[in-house]
Design a protein around this motif. Structure first.
Motif, PDB file in Angstrom:
ATOM      1  N   ASP A 104      -5.204 -21.095 -10.234  1.00  0.00           N
ATOM      2  CA  ASP A 104      -5.945 -21.629 -11.380  1.00  0.00           C
ATOM      3  C   ASP A 104      -5.022 -20.373 -12.491  1.00  0.00           C
ATOM      4  OD1 ASP A 104      -7.592 -22.858  -9.768  1.00  0.00           O
ATOM      5  OD2 ASP A 104      -8.714 -21.617  -9.455  1.00  0.00           O
ATOM      6  N   THR A 105      -5.620 -22.028 -13.705  1.00  0.00           N
ATOM      7  CA  THR A 105      -5.078 -21.119 -15.120  1.00  0.00           C
ATOM      8  C   THR A 105      -5.377 -19.621 -15.104  1.00  0.00           C
ATOM      9  OG1 THR A 105      -5.326 -23.074 -15.738  1.00  0.00           O
ATOM     10  CG2 THR A 105      -5.648 -21.048 -17.650  1.00  0.00           C
ATOM     11  N   CYS A 106      -4.728 -18.624 -15.952  1.00  0.00           N
ATOM     12  CA  CYS A 106      -4.422 -17.668 -16.196  1.00  0.00           C
ATOM     13  C   CYS A 106      -6.179 -17.432 -16.784  1.00  0.00           C
ATOM     14  CB  CYS A 106      -3.050 -16.733 -16.538  1.00  0.00           C
ATOM     15  SG  CYS A 106      -3.608 -15.589 -16.598  1.00  0.00           S
ATOM     16  N   PRO A 107      -6.751 -16.284 -16.794  1.00  0.00           N
ATOM     17  CA  PRO A 107      -8.243 -15.991 -17.421  1.00  0.00           C
ATOM     18  C   PRO A 107      -7.434 -15.686 -18.598  1.00  0.00           C
ATOM     19  CG  PRO A 107      -7.961 -14.687 -15.613  1.00  0.00           C
ATOM     20  CD  PRO A 107      -7.010 -15.327 -15.547  1.00  0.00           C
ATOM     21  N   ILE A 108      -6.365 -13.928 -19.278  1.00  0.00           N
ATOM     22  CA  ILE A 108      -6.293 -14.050 -20.182  1.00  0.00           C
ATOM     23  C   ILE A 108      -5.689 -14.704 -21.192  1.00  0.00           C
ATOM     24  CG2 ILE A 108      -4.686 -12.288 -21.380  1.00  0.00           C
ATOM     25  CD1 ILE A 108      -3.899 -11.079 -18.294  1.00  0.00           C
ATOM     26  N   VAL A 109      -6.336 -14.081 -22.779  1.00  0.00           N
ATOM     27  CA  VAL A 109      -6.340 -14.949 -23.629  1.00  0.00           C
ATOM     28  C   VAL A 109      -5.195 -15.101 -24.283  1.00  0.00           C
ATOM     29  CG1 VAL A 109      -7.432 -15.832 -25.911  1.00  0.00           C
ATOM     30  CG2 VAL A 109      -9.219 -15.199 -23.883  1.00  0.00           C
ATOM     31  N   PRO A 110      -3.935 -15.823 -24.398  1.00  0.00           N
ATOM     32  CA  PRO A 110      -2.614 -15.431 -24.765  1.00  0.00           C
ATOM     33  C   PRO A 110      -2.973 -14.345 -26.552  1.00  0.00           C
ATOM     34  CG  PRO A 110      -2.319 -16.824 -23.777  1.00  0.00           C
ATOM     35  CD  PRO A 110      -4.022 -16.839 -24.025  1.00  0.00           C
ATOM     36  N   GLY A 111      -2.457 -13.446 -26.464  1.00  0.00           N
ATOM     37  CA  GLY A 111      -2.335 -12.778 -27.973  1.00  0.00           C
ATOM     38  C   GLY A 111      -3.579 -11.343 -27.745  1.00  0.00           C
ATOM     39  N   GLN A 112      -4.458 -11.717 -26.991  1.00  0.00           N
ATOM     40  CA  GLN A 112      -5.234 -10.775 -26.723  1.00  0.00           C
ATOM     41  C   GLN A 112      -5.140  -9.582 -26.042  1.00  0.00           C
ATOM     42  OE1 GLN A 112      -9.802 -12.356 -26.610  1.00  0.00           O
ATOM     43  NE2 GLN A 112      -9.340 -14.092 -27.760  1.00  0.00           N
ATOM     44  N   ASP A 113      -4.721  -9.781 -25.130  1.00  0.00           N
ATOM     45  CA  ASP A 113      -3.687  -9.315 -23.623  1.00  0.00           C
ATOM     46  C   ASP A 113      -2.603 -10.093 -23.451  1.00  0.00           C
ATOM     47  OD1 ASP A 113      -4.102  -6.886 -22.141  1.00  0.00           O
ATOM     48  OD2 ASP A 113      -6.100  -7.522 -21.691  1.00  0.00           O
ATOM     49  N   TRP A 114      -2.628  -8.696 -21.995  1.00  0.00           N
ATOM     50  CA  TRP A 114      -1.114  -9.708 -21.343  1.00  0.00           C
ATOM     51  C   TRP A 114      -1.325  -8.447 -19.973  1.00  0.00           C
ATOM     52  CZ3 TRP A 114      -0.373  -6.088 -25.304  1.00  0.00           C
ATOM     53  CH2 TRP A 114       0.227  -4.955 -25.119  1.00  0.00           C
TER      54      TRP A 114
END
Length: 317
Positions: A214-224
């Motif tokens: 499914d979609t990666c739960p990480i919010v781009p720009g906040q973490d990687w």
């Protein structure tokens, strides 16, 4: 493959003026960081290639080997018979694949003939049956249908967006398994995230590092999402990199996808575990609950001992 690769690299910079090697390394670092997409080879001549091999091959080898090991753990009864390494340069992923599985035949594709020539030279004694083929990396690239494994390591950041998409599409269309590795930087993660979406849209399932497709739960720009591989430095490696420590930790992002009937781990440890007294704090990416922190204490018995031994990047259940 550690000692075989170390032996192959020994003496690589003999006769190359230190200033020329240093200049090549500085330029290659900029390209490695993924800030100069291009439609031309990054490795231009023998000096570039020798500097790259001495500077990057040990770290690239360990990062790719770690990614392949995570994938192999999810498909323990499978091994590739054919392997294509796209943009493989001097062959670090070739060596990592040989360290993970036996009995396959590899083909390294790259658009820089000096890189292919040196890669062939380095692998001549240990991996003599490898095919080294000059090939444009980008639009128009094709991978032989039925290829078992395709690797693409530290390449996507060198390419224009349309070429990145073409490379991932070619791999997804032809291979049973695709493993992509990029630097463990925010930009490297975003490239892996984009390629991950492309792979799932092509019908492949993600088996590592993610516990789901499914979609990666990480919010781009906040973490990687990234991991680390320990690299033991040889004297040559320390000389080229200008460091004194006997080791370094190579940060990398990756994704492994397949058409096989394979399942990912229930969860993945995505940060270095913290060890306050009597506890282990694990930051996890989970199949059901996204990102979460789990606290394991001595009351958990065997589970606690397992947590104490766990490392960043391991499966968790």
């Amino acid at each position: 493959m550690h000692e075989e690769l170390r032996a192959a690299l020994a003496g690589l910079l003999d006769g190359l003026p230190p200033k020329q090697a240093a200049q090549a390394v500085e330029r290659l670092i900029a390209n490695y960081r993924g800030r100069t997409p291009t439609d031309a080879p990054v490795l231009r001549d023998r000096a570039d290639v020798a500097a790259y091999a001495a500077y990057r091959m040990p770290a690239t080898f360990e990062a790719v080997r770690a990614a392949l090991a995570a994938f192999a753990a999810r498909v323990p009864d499978w091994s590739p018979a054919t392997h294509v390494d796209i943009g493989g340069g001097t062959g670090a992923a070739l060596w990592a694949t040989a360290a993970t599985w036996e009995g396959h035949r590899s083909t390294v594709l790259d658009w820089a003939q000096p890189a292919l020539d040196l890669g062939r030279e380095l692998a001549a004694k240990t991996l003599p049956d490898t095919e080294w083929r000059r090939q444009t990396v980008g639009e128009g690239l094709s991978v032989p249908a039925g290829t078992d494994l395709v690797t693409v390591s530290y390449v996507l950041g060198e390419l224009r967006p349309e070429d990145r998409r073409a490379v991932v599409a070619a791999a997804a269309a032809a291979a049973t398994a695709v493993v992509l590795i990029e630097p463990g930087t925010p930009d490297g993660y975003l490239r892996i995230r984009e390629a991950r979406t492309q792979l799932t849209e092509a019908g492949l399932r993600i088996v590592a590092p993610c516990p789901h497709s499914d979609t990666c739960p990480i919010v781009p720009g906040q973490d990687w999402c990234h991991f680390a591989a320990r690299v033991n430095r040889s004297s040559l490696h320390r000389q080229v990199k200008g460091g004194s420590l006997p080791y370094e930790d190579e940060k990398f992002s990756y994704v492994a996808a397949t058409t096989l009937d394979a399942a990912p781990a229930p969860a993945r440890i995505i940060r270095k575990p913290q060890l306050p007294k009597g506890q282990v704090l694990l930051d996890l990416c989970t199949a059901q609950d996204g990102l979460q922190r789990t606290t394991v204490t001595k009351r958990h018995g065997t589970h606690y001992r397992e947590a104490r031994d766990a490392t960043w990047g391991d499966d968790w259940s």
